[in-house]
Design an enzyme around this catalytic site. Structure first.
Site, short mmCIF file in Angstrom:
data_model
loop_
_atom_site.label_atom_id
_atom_site.label_comp_id
_atom_site.label_asym_id
_atom_site.label_seq_id
_atom_site.Cartn_x
_atom_site.Cartn_y
_atom_site.Cartn_z
N GLU A 75 8.13 -15.17 -9.31
CA GLU A 75 8.97 -15.25 -10.50
C GLU A 75 8.11 -15.42 -11.75
O GLU A 75 7.29 -16.34 -11.80
CB GLU A 75 9.96 -16.42 -10.39
CG GLU A 75 10.93 -16.48 -11.57
CD GLU A 75 11.86 -17.67 -11.46
OE1 GLU A 75 11.38 -18.82 -11.41
OE2 GLU A 75 13.09 -17.45 -11.42
N TYR A 119 12.42 -11.91 -18.51
CA TYR A 119 12.46 -12.47 -17.16
C TYR A 119 12.17 -11.36 -16.16
O TYR A 119 12.73 -10.27 -16.24
CB TYR A 119 13.84 -13.06 -16.85
CG TYR A 119 13.94 -13.58 -15.44
CD1 TYR A 119 13.62 -14.90 -15.15
CD2 TYR A 119 14.31 -12.74 -14.39
CE1 TYR A 119 13.66 -15.38 -13.85
CE2 TYR A 119 14.35 -13.22 -13.08
CZ TYR A 119 14.03 -14.53 -12.82
OH TYR A 119 14.06 -15.00 -11.53
#
Ligand code: ADP
Ligand code: MG
Length: 397
Positions: free
Chosen positions: A207, A119
């Site tokens: 993101e 992530y």
């Protein structure tokens, strides 16, 4: 402003970030051509909607089958059949409402051999007032769960805006993501690249979930979710072009044309307020009395009669609205102006639902008497508590 994954990947690719080859599909007859552009042996068919959690999402229509909004295909035929099953149907994810979002665009992408899913995001960290990277080895589809139960697995690294991303910052991110060899070399290049894209394009969030380490040891951006600071859009005409209005609530678009902040929600009470703080308080107290807000429309500090009337009409367009609560503090804005706007709009829209009005502040007595003398069926309220009580009772009929 939000954009689709395939558009975000094109922006990142233009900065040199490692992104797979892929082809967007904007109408159903483009599917075969898009699939043909990619060599295989693995194709990934990805629903393009402005909501995350697509992989674990479910379609409303049975024709779309049981699988989610991101599907792997091991042949061209399979890719085409996935694409046709998804296109035009409604995908429900953890980030949509129960009706889901209609899939009007797809992205067909080269499949990757995934070794690890990480992530990585860049955002503005309000605590430090700086841009920051957020990184975790636990990428993929459950980052919210990681943040909740094992927050120590997430690194937040603020970046000094004067120095930019230093080698030391990049090293730290590589360590947090446990990158070695080629992946580490890729990371050292990728972090400053992402930061450059983030700052130059005035993103408010970037993101990448997941950023992957592939079986061949290299990094790849596998998903990308980007939103832009609306106040800076005037200097990015190329980004404005990417806006997909079909993803936005029609009423929110109309509101933005009037410079009103309108937010659509899931409940039954429409709220007209001024100021974000009052909006929050109004919604809280509605919930306290057991109901849910359908929306709120913030008319801001300096609205005139026409703007108030426009706000009222936008609120009324939502078929879920069973009652309206007007809760305004007249500071710069005067209560009599609000009252006139409300009365004008009520007359024009043939209001068929109960309306509670609570005014406080400058010219409050004039405002109240305008409402009282209007001859319309408007329920006046004295304070926030009284207003919430009255509207929640009124909609029960
Ligand atoms: P979402 O976050 O909306 O669920 P993602 O793009 O992250 O959508 O895709 C979900 C999952 O599907 C990823 O975590 C990854 O495991 C898999 N996936 C997505 N794109 C590819 C690809 N090009 N190759 C292989 N697997 C993929
Ligand atoms: Mg994802």
């Amino acid at each position: 402003m939000n954009i689709h994954e395939y558009q975000a990947k094109a922006v990142l690719k233009s900065y040199g970030a490692p992104v797979a080859n892929g082809a967007p599909v904007l109408s159903i007859d483009e599917v075969e051509k898009a699939v043909d552009q990619l060599p295989g042996p693995l194709w990934v068919v990805k629903s393009q909607i402005h909501a995350g959690g697509r992989g674990k999402g479910k379609f409303v229509e049975s024709a779309a089958g049981e699988k989610g909004g991101v599907r792997l295909a091991f042949s061209k035929e399979e890719a085409i059949s996935h694409a046709k099953a998804m296109f035009g149907n409604h995908l429900v994810t953890a980030q949509t409402n129960k009706d889901g979002k209609q899939v009007n665009r797809l992205y067909i992408e080269d499949g990757a051999d995934i070794s690890r899913e990480l992530y990585l995001s860049v955002l503005i960290d309000r605590a430090t007032g700086k841009p920051a990277f957020v990184a975790s080895t636990e990428g993929g589809m459950d980052i919210e769960e990681v943040a909740h139960s094992t927050p120590e697995k997430i690194l937040t690294l603020p970046i000094d805006p004067i120095a930019g991303v230093t080698d030391k910052d990049s090293e730290q991110l590589c360590d947090a993501l446990k990158l070695e060899g080629d992946a580490r070399a890729d990371g050292m290049k990728l972090f400053p690249t992402l930061y450059k894209a983030f700052t130059e394009k005035d993103m408010s969030m970037l993101e990448i979930n997941p950023l992957i380490v592939m079986e061949d040891g290299h990094l790849r951006v596998l998903d990308a979710k980007v939103s832009f600071d609306g106040n800076a859009l005037f200097r990015h005409p190329d980004i404005v072009e990417l806006r997909d209005k079909t993803e936005e609530d029609e009423k929110e678009i109309e509101a933005s044309e009037w410079d009103l902040a309108y937010i659509a929600l899931d409940g039954t009470i429409g709220c007209m307020v001024n100021g974000a703080g009052l909006a929050m308080a109004t919604m809280d107290i509605i919930k306290l009395y057991g109901e849910e807000p359908a929306n709120f429309c913030d008319v801001g500090g300096g609205a005139n009669k026409e703007k108030v009337a426009a706000a009222f009409k936008i609120i009324m367009k939502d078929p879920n609205v069973k009652g309206i609560l007007v809760n305004i503090f007249g500071g710069i804005m005067k209560c009599d102006v609000i009252a006139e706007g409300v009365i004008a709009a009520v007359k024009e829209t043939n209001l068929g639902v109960p309306l509670v009005v609570r005014l406080e502040g400058t010219n409050v007595d004039e405002g109240k008497s305008i409402i009282k003398n209007s001859g319309l069926n408007v329920i006046p309220a004295d304070d926030l508590d009284d207003a919430a009580k009255k509207i929640t009772e009124a909609i029960k009929g």
